[in-house]
Design an enzyme around this catalytic site. Sequence first.
Site, mmCIF file in Angstrom:
data_model
loop_
_atom_site.group_PDB
_atom_site.id
_atom_site.type_symbol
_atom_site.label_atom_id
_atom_site.label_comp_id
_atom_site.label_asym_id
_atom_site.label_seq_id
_atom_site.Cartn_x
_atom_site.Cartn_y
_atom_site.Cartn_z
ATOM 1 N N ARG A 1 0.532 -1.402 0.086
ATOM 2 C CA ARG A 1 -0.284 0.442 0.012
ATOM 3 C C ARG A 1 0.685 1.292 0.362
ATOM 4 O O ARG A 1 0.737 2.355 -0.692
ATOM 5 C CB ARG A 1 -0.989 0.095 0.840
ATOM 6 C CG ARG A 1 -2.457 -1.321 0.947
ATOM 7 C CD ARG A 1 -2.714 -1.080 2.072
ATOM 8 N NE ARG A 1 -3.755 0.194 2.684
ATOM 9 C CZ ARG A 1 -3.808 0.527 3.507
ATOM 10 N NH1 ARG A 1 -4.350 0.301 4.708
ATOM 11 N NH2 ARG A 1 -4.786 2.189 3.273
ATOM 12 N N GLN B 1 -8.963 11.095 7.215
ATOM 13 C CA GLN B 1 -9.162 9.540 7.388
ATOM 14 C C GLN B 1 -7.544 8.914 6.802
ATOM 15 O O GLN B 1 -7.361 7.990 7.031
ATOM 16 C CB GLN B 1 -10.265 8.685 7.700
ATOM 17 C CG GLN B 1 -11.180 9.482 8.235
ATOM 18 C CD GLN B 1 -12.362 9.287 8.581
ATOM 19 O OE1 GLN B 1 -13.270 8.101 8.922
ATOM 20 N NE2 GLN B 1 -13.553 9.566 7.009
ATOM 21 N N ASN B 2 -6.851 9.541 5.645
ATOM 22 C CA ASN B 2 -6.199 8.726 4.853
ATOM 23 C C ASN B 2 -4.998 8.999 5.066
ATOM 24 O O ASN B 2 -4.715 10.228 6.034
ATOM 25 C CB ASN B 2 -6.368 8.981 3.096
ATOM 26 C CG ASN B 2 -7.884 9.541 2.879
ATOM 27 O OD1 ASN B 2 -8.647 8.802 3.508
ATOM 28 N ND2 ASN B 2 -7.986 10.103 2.156
ATOM 29 N N HIS C 1 -5.615 9.673 11.175
ATOM 30 C CA HIS C 1 -5.058 7.993 11.112
ATOM 31 C C HIS C 1 -4.093 7.241 10.872
ATOM 32 O O HIS C 1 -2.632 6.357 10.371
ATOM 33 C CB HIS C 1 -6.296 7.258 9.948
ATOM 34 C CG HIS C 1 -7.705 7.277 10.706
ATOM 35 N ND1 HIS C 1 -8.255 6.337 9.641
ATOM 36 C CD2 HIS C 1 -7.598 7.193 11.791
ATOM 37 C CE1 HIS C 1 -9.943 6.399 10.757
ATOM 38 N NE2 HIS C 1 -9.750 6.685 11.586
ATOM 39 N N CYS D 1 9.747 2.648 21.971
ATOM 40 C CA CYS D 1 10.641 1.845 23.362
ATOM 41 C C CYS D 1 11.161 3.439 23.495
ATOM 42 O O CYS D 1 11.355 3.604 24.269
ATOM 43 C CB CYS D 1 11.894 1.375 22.551
ATOM 44 S SG CYS D 1 12.655 1.715 20.673
ATOM 45 N N SER E 1 -16.894 6.632 4.666
ATOM 46 C CA SER E 1 -18.699 5.629 4.606
ATOM 47 C C SER E 1 -19.617 5.845 5.758
ATOM 48 O O SER E 1 -20.122 5.623 6.029
ATOM 49 C CB SER E 1 -18.384 4.598 4.402
ATOM 50 O OG SER E 1 -17.404 4.152 5.471
ATOM 51 N N ASN F 1 -20.984 12.262 -2.100
ATOM 52 C CA ASN F 1 -20.428 11.022 -2.169
ATOM 53 C C ASN F 1 -21.020 10.727 -3.624
ATOM 54 O O ASN F 1 -22.415 10.639 -3.346
ATOM 55 C CB ASN F 1 -20.646 10.384 -0.685
ATOM 56 C CG ASN F 1 -19.949 8.914 -0.583
ATOM 57 O OD1 ASN F 1 -20.499 8.120 -0.913
ATOM 58 N ND2 ASN F 1 -20.037 8.822 0.523
#
Length: 255
Positions: free
Chosen positions: A73, A104-105, A122, A134, A199, A223
């Site tokens: 991806r 959100q991409n 995200h 760490c 969505s 949309n």
Amino acid sequence: MMNDKQILQSAKLIAQAQVITILTGAGVSKESGVPTFRDALEGLWAQYNPAQLATPSAFKHNPKLVWDWYEWRRDLAGKVSPNAGHYALAELQQLKEHVYIITQNVDDLHEQAGSKDVIHLHGNIATHKCFASCQGEPTLIDISTLKFDKEAGPPACPHCDAHVRPNVVWFQEPLPAKQLNQAAEYTQLCDLMIVIGTSGMVNPAAQLPEIAKMTGAKIIEVNPDDSMITPIADIKLTGASGVVLPKVIEVLDES
Ligand code: OAD
């Protein structure tokens, strides 16, 4: 289908708004060639089971599978270019003050199109971090500086024994606090929210339009299909964002 009246109404709402907050999802990048998550036939989730790929436990269980999928991806995201929808949003930021983009991409197509200060809820697929964080969350690691066998799965963190992982949010993980707080602030501030290509099925991002609506903002949705956001939309522009958004901006620019 969207009509000229709705385009005019949308341009009017945008012209009048003091603060505009935009929430984007996978749909805005679809015309660039990035598959969405929930398209029945061609979405990424149709080919792979997200439970096997996008959770911390999946990574612990099968680090190579998850790593390979995200590398695939990442590779794809690195090859694509912004589409007319991304450019229209960047133009809107030029035309008006106080236009904030929350996405959100995990791609950077908004930035490539010229948008500034995009809030990534995200994460960012182009970067990596230590699975154990760490050195504190997130412990970002530049994998180009590491020597490792690309066929053998994720490399080890240079600071500890944990694996390196993609710097994205997985299911069961909290969103990055700074970005989430900023998104919440812009949601409370706005008098118009434009929701594009999502969505509306994944919280907390999906709650932002609800919050905006409750605090009195108007909602425009872009949309081609109905979504969980559609019932609260004041204007629903039915169509692909790469087609719809340039039309709205053209009308706005002329007015
Ligand atoms: P989805 O795949 O759930 O939804 C994509 C939306 O885009 C759908 O409503 C489509 O109808 C719409 N769409 C398709 N083509 C479009 C186009 N050309 N223009 C505009 N809209 C279009 O993607 P998201 O809602 O972004 O999270 O998914 C939310 C989150 O779920 C993702 O960020 C990801 C996933 O699990 C994580 O990985 C944490």
